[in-house]
Design an enzyme around this catalytic site. Structure first.
Site, PDB file in Angstrom:
ATOM      1  N   CYS A 158       0.843  -1.195   0.000  1.00 35.02           N
ATOM      2  CA  CYS A 158       0.000   0.000   0.000  1.00 35.02           C
ATOM      3  C   CYS A 158       0.882   1.251   0.000  1.00 35.02           C
ATOM      4  O   CYS A 158       1.703   1.424   0.898  1.00 35.02           O
ATOM      5  CB  CYS A 158      -0.903  -0.020   1.232  1.00 35.02           C
ATOM      6  SG  CYS A 158      -1.828   1.502   1.490  1.00 35.02           S
ATOM      7  N   CYS A 211      -0.010   4.325   0.462  1.00 33.84           N
ATOM      8  CA  CYS A 211      -0.626   5.443   1.184  1.00 33.84           C
ATOM      9  C   CYS A 211      -0.382   5.396   2.687  1.00 33.84           C
ATOM     10  O   CYS A 211      -1.015   6.124   3.436  1.00 33.84           O
ATOM     11  CB  CYS A 211      -2.128   5.469   0.894  1.00 33.84           C
ATOM     12  SG  CYS A 211      -2.473   5.585  -0.869  1.00 33.84           S
ATOM     13  N   CYS A 226      -1.463  -4.999  -1.448  1.00 28.99           N
ATOM     14  CA  CYS A 226      -2.756  -4.784  -2.104  1.00 28.99           C
ATOM     15  C   CYS A 226      -3.270  -6.049  -2.777  1.00 28.99           C
ATOM     16  O   CYS A 226      -2.513  -6.698  -3.502  1.00 28.99           O
ATOM     17  CB  CYS A 226      -2.612  -3.672  -3.138  1.00 28.99           C
ATOM     18  SG  CYS A 226      -4.173  -3.083  -3.801  1.00 28.99           S
ATOM     19  N   CYS A 257      -5.082  -5.169   0.630  1.00 27.66           N
ATOM     20  CA  CYS A 257      -4.689  -5.358   2.024  1.00 27.66           C
ATOM     21  C   CYS A 257      -5.783  -6.110   2.793  1.00 27.66           C
ATOM     22  O   CYS A 257      -6.904  -6.285   2.303  1.00 27.66           O
ATOM     23  CB  CYS A 257      -4.409  -4.013   2.673  1.00 27.66           C
ATOM     24  SG  CYS A 257      -5.860  -2.938   2.763  1.00 27.66           S
ATOM     25  N   CYS A 295     -10.674   0.514   1.894  1.00 30.86           N
ATOM     26  CA  CYS A 295      -9.439   0.838   1.180  1.00 30.86           C
ATOM     27  C   CYS A 295      -8.957   2.219   1.618  1.00 30.86           C
ATOM     28  O   CYS A 295      -9.546   3.238   1.265  1.00 30.86           O
ATOM     29  CB  CYS A 295      -9.676   0.806  -0.334  1.00 30.86           C
ATOM     30  SG  CYS A 295      -8.185   1.148  -1.292  1.00 30.86           S
TER      31      CYS A 295
END
Length: 144
Positions: free
Chosen positions: A83, A85, A102, A104, A113
């Site tokens: 991920c 982010c 991902c 996740c 998400c």
């Protein structure tokens, strides 16, 4: 702290920052873009997973583009689509553990998400599309 500088006879205040000099040299790594091939792999994965999970991409395709490109970068550098982010103290260890790869665990279990890549239809930011083109990704991320 400021000093005075003269420009065409006008005194201007200038900010001054004291920066300690270090004897060691730091290297600055240039950001290398993920390959087009890897971005395409992650684009296809994202489309397929959106259809399979009955989720949609963000109404702002720029969000989708940045996330897909981040997944591609991690796929190349870490060997897994970690991920992009989240902050990690040790990205390699997180990728090896798999929880944030991902899709996740929160996405697989609860359709949550964090990146806003896969959004449920009732989400205010969900668009109506489950597809994005490579050109859309390129255009959206060209100035990053």
């Amino acid at each position: 702290m400021s000093i005075q500088s003269s420009f065409a006879g006008v005194a201007l205040p200038l900010p001054v920052a004291v920066v300690p000099l270090r004897r060691s040299v730091s290297l600055i790594r240039a950001k290398v873009e993920p390959s087009e091939k890897t971005v395409e792999i992650m684009r296809k994965f994202s489309e397929q997973y959106a259809r399979r999970s009955e989720t949609y991409f963000c109404v702002d395709k720029g969000v989708t583009s940045v996330v897909i490109k981040g997944l591609a970068d991690h796929k190349e550098t870490l060997g897994a689509p970690l991920c992009p982010c989240r902050h990690y103290d040790d990205k390699a260890a997180e990728a090896a553990q798999g929880f944030w790869n991902c899709p996740c665990v929160p996405m697989r279990e609860r359709k949550e998400c964090h990146c806003m890549l896969f959004l449920t239809p009732d989400n205010d930011f969900a668009g109506r599309e489950q597809s994005i083109t490579l050109d859309e990704i390129k255009v959206s991320t060209s100035n990053l």
